[in-house]
Design a protein around this motif. Structure first.
Motif, PDB file in Angstrom:
ATOM      1  N   VAL A   1      -6.070   5.445   4.343  1.00 17.64           N
ATOM      2  CA  VAL A   1      -7.100   4.737   5.123  1.00 17.64           C
ATOM      3  C   VAL A   1      -6.774   3.248   5.204  1.00 17.64           C
ATOM      4  O   VAL A   1      -6.838   2.637   6.283  1.00 17.64           O
ATOM      5  N   LEU A   2      -6.418   2.631   4.071  1.00 20.34           N
ATOM      6  CA  LEU A   2      -6.055   1.203   4.069  1.00 20.34           C
ATOM      7  C   LEU A   2      -4.820   0.939   4.928  1.00 20.34           C
ATOM      8  O   LEU A   2      -4.757  -0.056   5.655  1.00 20.34           O
ATOM      9  N   TYR A   3      -3.844   1.827   4.855  1.00 16.02           N
ATOM     10  CA  TYR A   3      -2.626   1.702   5.651  1.00 16.02           C
ATOM     11  C   TYR A   3      -2.965   1.694   7.145  1.00 16.02           C
ATOM     12  O   TYR A   3      -2.474   0.858   7.904  1.00 16.02           O
ATOM     13  N   ILE A   4      -3.827   2.599   7.557  1.00 16.23           N
ATOM     14  CA  ILE A   4      -4.230   2.685   8.967  1.00 16.23           C
ATOM     15  C   ILE A   4      -5.008   1.444   9.386  1.00 16.23           C
ATOM     16  O   ILE A   4      -4.770   0.876  10.457  1.00 16.23           O
TER      17      ILE A   4
ATOM     18  N   LEU B   1      -5.701   9.322  -0.349  1.00  8.30           N
ATOM     19  CA  LEU B   1      -6.568   9.199   0.831  1.00  8.30           C
ATOM     20  C   LEU B   1      -6.985   7.743   1.049  1.00  8.30           C
ATOM     21  O   LEU B   1      -6.997   7.250   2.181  1.00  8.30           O
ATOM     22  N   GLY B   2      -7.308   7.042  -0.033  1.00 11.66           N
ATOM     23  CA  GLY B   2      -7.652   5.618   0.067  1.00 11.66           C
ATOM     24  C   GLY B   2      -6.485   4.800   0.598  1.00 11.66           C
ATOM     25  O   GLY B   2      -6.655   3.914   1.443  1.00 11.66           O
TER      26      GLY B   2
ATOM     27  N   ILE C   1       0.842  -1.204   0.000  1.00 13.20           N
ATOM     28  CA  ILE C   1       0.000   0.000   0.000  1.00 13.20           C
ATOM     29  C   ILE C   1       0.874   1.251   0.000  1.00 13.20           C
ATOM     30  O   ILE C   1       0.628   2.197  -0.751  1.00 13.20           O
ATOM     31  N   ALA C   2       1.896   1.250   0.840  1.00 15.81           N
ATOM     32  CA  ALA C   2       2.793   2.412   0.908  1.00 15.81           C
ATOM     33  C   ALA C   2       3.526   2.629  -0.416  1.00 15.81           C
ATOM     34  O   ALA C   2       3.688   3.770  -0.860  1.00 15.81           O
TER      35      ALA C   2
END
Length: 195
Positions: free
Chosen positions: A88-91, A84-85, A65-66
């Motif tokens: 959110v997925l990273y978090i 932004l997506g 993701i990063a």
């Protein structure tokens, strides 16, 4: 000349002693934990790496993701929603990883399957604690599945690390091995008692 070669070969064949920096709390705990894992697996318990594999998989997803967020081929104002997506997925995936660490792993150093040929349907969770600024090492052996019918109460050993190390930081493996073996035996005896 021949004697020197013989002495060198003899000293090379001797097992190198396990040594820790006595001023480094992490070094002591790491060496003891490594030795405990070695002792438990030598007693017929096979390491269960499923939880480690799940953590690695989640780590790979987080890194992916990063990387997507970093190397997406559009410039910033155009890729705002994509970023932004990714954030959110990273978090979310980091939160899942932390929940696994805090609820399942805790202080565990080893998860095992039950020994081959055993009637016990659950493996072990071996965990340890060595509080900062303390010399008291606590080793706990518990059932890997506490809700199982064959799950028994955990056994615990708390002892000063000064009992297992020389003043030079060399682990006295014989003494440590006996203490860990006695704890494994206590857990096995607890299983037999309650049957």
């Amino acid at each position: 000349m021949q004697d020197k070669k013989g002495d060198a070969a003899a000293s090379a064949n001797k097992k190198n002693p396990k040594k820790a920096n006595l001023l480094d709390h992490g070094s002591i705990k790491h060496l003891l934990d490594e030795s405990v894992s070695e002792i438990v697996t030598s007693k017929g318990y096979t390491e269960d790496v499923r939880l480690s594999n799940i953590r690695l998989l989640l780590g790979i997803v987080i890194i992916t993701i990063a990387l997507f967020a970093q190397f997406y081929n559009k410039k910033f104002p155009d890729n705002r929603n994509f970023l932004l997506g990714c954030i959110v997925l990273y978090i979310i995936f980091n939160a899942i990883l932390q929940v696994i660490v805090y609820t399942k792993e805790k202080n565990a150093i080893l998860f095992t399957y039950p020994p081959a040929g055993s009637f016990n349907s659950t493996g072990l969770v071996v965990s340890s604690k060595l509080p900062r600024f303390s010399d008291m090492y606590t080793l706990t052996i518990a059932s890997a599945d506490p809700q199982s019918i064959s799950a028994k109460s955990p056994v615990e050993l708390t002892k000063s690390v000064t009992q297992w190390f020389t003043k030079d930081g060399v682990l006295v493996e014989g003494l440590f091995w006996k203490d860990v073996e006695a704890l494994i035996f206590d857990y096995a005896k607890e299983n037999k008692k309650s049957k």
